[in-house]
Design an enzyme around this catalytic site. Structure first.
Site, PDB file in Angstrom:
ATOM      1  N   SER A 215       0.849  -1.195   0.000  1.00  0.00           N
ATOM      2  CA  SER A 215       0.000   0.000   0.000  1.00  0.00           C
ATOM      3  C   SER A 215       0.884   1.244   0.000  1.00  0.00           C
ATOM      4  O   SER A 215       1.722   1.403  -0.877  1.00  0.00           O
ATOM      5  CB  SER A 215      -0.958  -0.028   1.186  1.00  0.00           C
ATOM      6  OG  SER A 215      -1.932   0.984   1.068  1.00  0.00           O
ATOM      7  N   ASP A 467      -8.705  -6.435  -4.412  1.00  0.00           N
ATOM      8  CA  ASP A 467      -8.325  -5.244  -3.647  1.00  0.00           C
ATOM      9  C   ASP A 467      -9.414  -4.177  -3.802  1.00  0.00           C
ATOM     10  O   ASP A 467      -9.768  -3.788  -4.914  1.00  0.00           O
ATOM     11  CB  ASP A 467      -6.987  -4.709  -4.171  1.00  0.00           C
ATOM     12  CG  ASP A 467      -6.352  -3.680  -3.244  1.00  0.00           C
ATOM     13  OD1 ASP A 467      -7.086  -2.865  -2.659  1.00  0.00           O
ATOM     14  OD2 ASP A 467      -5.116  -3.683  -3.125  1.00  0.00           O
ATOM     15  N   HIS A 495      -6.792  -6.143   0.039  1.00  0.00           N
ATOM     16  CA  HIS A 495      -5.731  -5.145   0.104  1.00  0.00           C
ATOM     17  C   HIS A 495      -4.642  -5.603   1.065  1.00  0.00           C
ATOM     18  O   HIS A 495      -4.813  -5.583   2.278  1.00  0.00           O
ATOM     19  CB  HIS A 495      -6.307  -3.807   0.554  1.00  0.00           C
ATOM     20  CG  HIS A 495      -5.326  -2.681   0.483  1.00  0.00           C
ATOM     21  ND1 HIS A 495      -4.690  -2.339  -0.688  1.00  0.00           N
ATOM     22  CD2 HIS A 495      -4.843  -1.840   1.423  1.00  0.00           C
ATOM     23  CE1 HIS A 495      -3.876  -1.325  -0.466  1.00  0.00           C
ATOM     24  NE2 HIS A 495      -3.939  -1.006   0.816  1.00  0.00           N
TER      25      HIS A 495
END
Length: 588
Positions: A215, A467, A495
């Site tokens: 991320s 995601d 995610h």
């Protein structure tokens, strides 16, 4: 809502060393003598504490291990910003800065006992607007006997995130701290950690330097291998949150569509559409297991309009946090207590869902940015928030995406964004404003990996197909990068973590990058993965290297074949983005 990571020190680990050997070197004086000399860095306090027989529970990105002995080290350093390279970058600009301040940065390490030193250093990144991920981002180093480090970026503590300190006052931005998050502090933490390890173990001629993050941590990883390519031997990068100027406003597109259409769906409607999508597309890869293994085929052959008229029903809920985990989530829809929900799927429900899947378009019908893959758990961006006073659902825009618009674009300390009168063209204007403000400075970098590639660097890049925080799409031609770069799209994964039951996840990614860098064993066709939840928990299931896709034939208990998708299916990964007059794909 601000997201804060757990606060734990970074790790440099080892096993089996004698207590006497560890206690001899795990002292503040020995560590101080091991610190490297770096121009512009002034070291402050140093602490060192020996830790014995430490156990690591298995996580998504590393297996468990026990019996680790290491030295827990913290180091403070500072540089006076008006004299260093951070300030120099903005000397010709009018942007407010902390020109007369001295920012103290803290870095944390675990150093293994000398007899088990494996000549590795692992740098880690953060998530959301945090520069570190706490213990969850660090314990992988213990498993692989590698030095591991994290930094607080000069924000004041390990749990302080950038948005806590970004706006000293409305109209003023702490650009120096933004530089720290963008690329500088992780670079310095790595430079200090690798140099300290080299000096700490006097017989060490080569320290392999690795990076791991997902991320925001993935974006930070790309910032490192782009800017400091010769510093890293290998990187494991997940779901990178780059293209921030596009990524953050993109989360508001479903709410904008709902505001214009005058209809806001509830969480139960959206979950019904998710479930119907999974049921319809599950077997497109040849195996019925509750996981969409071919989202490209699902996008081509399934339309959520087939759910119109079907009914949904959900019990009352006490509320939960919005989805998206550590990523730059945009909306807080779907959170909070809700009453029992029931009804029928309508065309307006489907339009709200398709806004998430298709992505935003401007008023001229041009594609602004990409949507999310079918089957993602998208309630956090699509479902409305419930107003108990009026007993209605409303479109809500808050969280990290709201902070991006208010703080990063307008220098206002706020995270609540009004959608009144907002259209697709406002979204386009936000994107252009963010691109123009940050392209040549921090959060957007032209992806030049030449130094990294020529120095022998390797990258394992992974991204969950389900995601719901950062969309999955890639540019044509990445197959030609296979000598140093491998991309793996993980069926059913969310995610930075598993999402669907029976979906695989590459738990041993650090081991894979070590094998590639140190032993020349590349993950040529597949990446080893394990199903971490569901009826098939513990089962190995390989993940195919993109652009190949999984296909199950005959006996569904064997590994999938990695097949080349046809031209139409492959094109589903490369949408045409024609609204913004620049190369969207080329921006990192």
């Amino acid at each position: 809502m601000r997201l804060h990571p757990l606060a734990f020190p970074a790790l440099i680990a080892a096993t089996g060393a004698s207590a006497a050997a560890l206690s001899t070197v795990c002292t503040s004086s020995y560590v101080t003598d091991s610190l490297p000399s770096i121009v512009g860095i002034e070291f402050g306090s140093v602490s060192a504490v020996a830790v014995y027989n430490y156990s690591v529970a298995a996580g998504n990105s590393y297996p468990g291990v026990s019996g680790r002995n290491f030295c827990n080290i913290s180091v403070a350093y500072s540089h006076t910003l008006k004299n260093d390279s951070v300030r120099a970058r903005f000397q010709s600009e009018t942007k407010p800065s902390l020109a007369n301040a001295t920012v103290k940065v803290n870095v944390y390490y675990y150093l293994p006992a000398p007899r088990q030193w494996s000549s590795r250093f692992l740098a880690t990144g953060g998530g959301g607007f945090s520069i570190n991920s706490g213990l969850s981002g660090l314990e992988g180093g213990l498993v692989y006997n590698a030095a591991v480090g994290l930094t607080d970026g000069g924000f004041g503590s390990l749990t302080t995130v950038l948005t806590d300190v970004l706006i000293p006052a409305n109209g003023t931005m702490a650009w120096d701290l933004l530089v720290n998050l963008a690329y500088l502090s992780i670079h310095e933490m790595t430079e200090i950690g690798t140099g300290m390890a080299t000096n700490f173990y006097t017989n060490t001629s080569k320290v392999y330097t690795y990076y791991q993050g997902c991320s925001e941590g993935g974006r930070e990883g790309w910032s490192q291998v782009q800017r400091y390519g010769t510093q890293y031997d290998g990187a494991v990068i997940g779901a990178p949150a780059f293209r921030q100027a596009f990524q953050q406003p993109n989360h508001f597109w479903p709410q904008i569509q709902q505001t214009v259409a005058g209809y806001v769906p509830n969480t139960c409607e959206i979950q019904k559409l998710v479930n119907d999508t999974i049921d319809a597309c599950d077997a497109l890869d040849g195996k019925k297991d509750g996981v969409i293994g071919r989202t490209d085929l699902c996008r081509l052959h399934y339309n959520a309009s087939s759910s119109i008229g079907s009914t949904y029903s959900c019990a009352a809920s006490s509320g939960s946090s919005s989805g998206g985990g550590m990523g730059p989530v945009g909306a807080s829809g779907g959170s909070g207590a809700t009453p029992a929900q029931n009804g029928s799927i309508t065309a307006k429900s489907v339009a709200a869902w398709n806004a998430l899947i298709d992505g935003p378009y401007d008023s001229k019908g041009r594609h602004l940015y990409v949507g999310f893959q079918p089957g993602n758990q998208g309630a956090s961006d699509v479902a409305g928030s419930y107003n108990s006073t009026s007993s209605t659902y409303y479109a809500s825009a808050s969280g990290l995406g709201g902070q991006w618009i208010d703080m990063f674009l307008n220098d206002i300390d706020s995270e609540e964004l009004s959608l009144e009168g907002v259209t697709a063209d406002n979204l386009r204007a936000w994107i252009l404003q963010g691109y123009q403000k940050y392209t040549d400075t921090l959060m957007t970098v032209w992806p030049d990996l030449e130094d990294f590639q020529q120095s022998g660097g390797k990258v394992i890049h992974y991204h969950g197909e389900a995601d719901n925080s950062i969309p999955t799409f890639y540019e044509q031609g990445i197959d030609a990068l296979g000598d140093f770069y491998k991309l793996f799209l993980i069926p059913g994964a969310g995610h930075c973590s598993p999402a669907a039951d029976n979906g695989p996840f590459p738990q041993t990614m650090i081991g894979s990058i070590i094998d590639w860098v140190e032993h020349g064993v590349a993950p040529e066709k597949v990446l080893n993965a394990t199903i971490l939840q569901g009826d098939l928990e513990g089962t190995r299931q390989d993940i195919c290297a993109f652009s190949t896709r999984p296909e199950w034939k005959g006996n569904a208990t064997v590994q999938p074949e990695c097949v080349w998708p046809d031209r139409e299916a492959l094109a589903a990964w490369y949408p045409t983005l024609d609204s913004i007059p620049l190369s969207v794909y080329g921006l990192a």
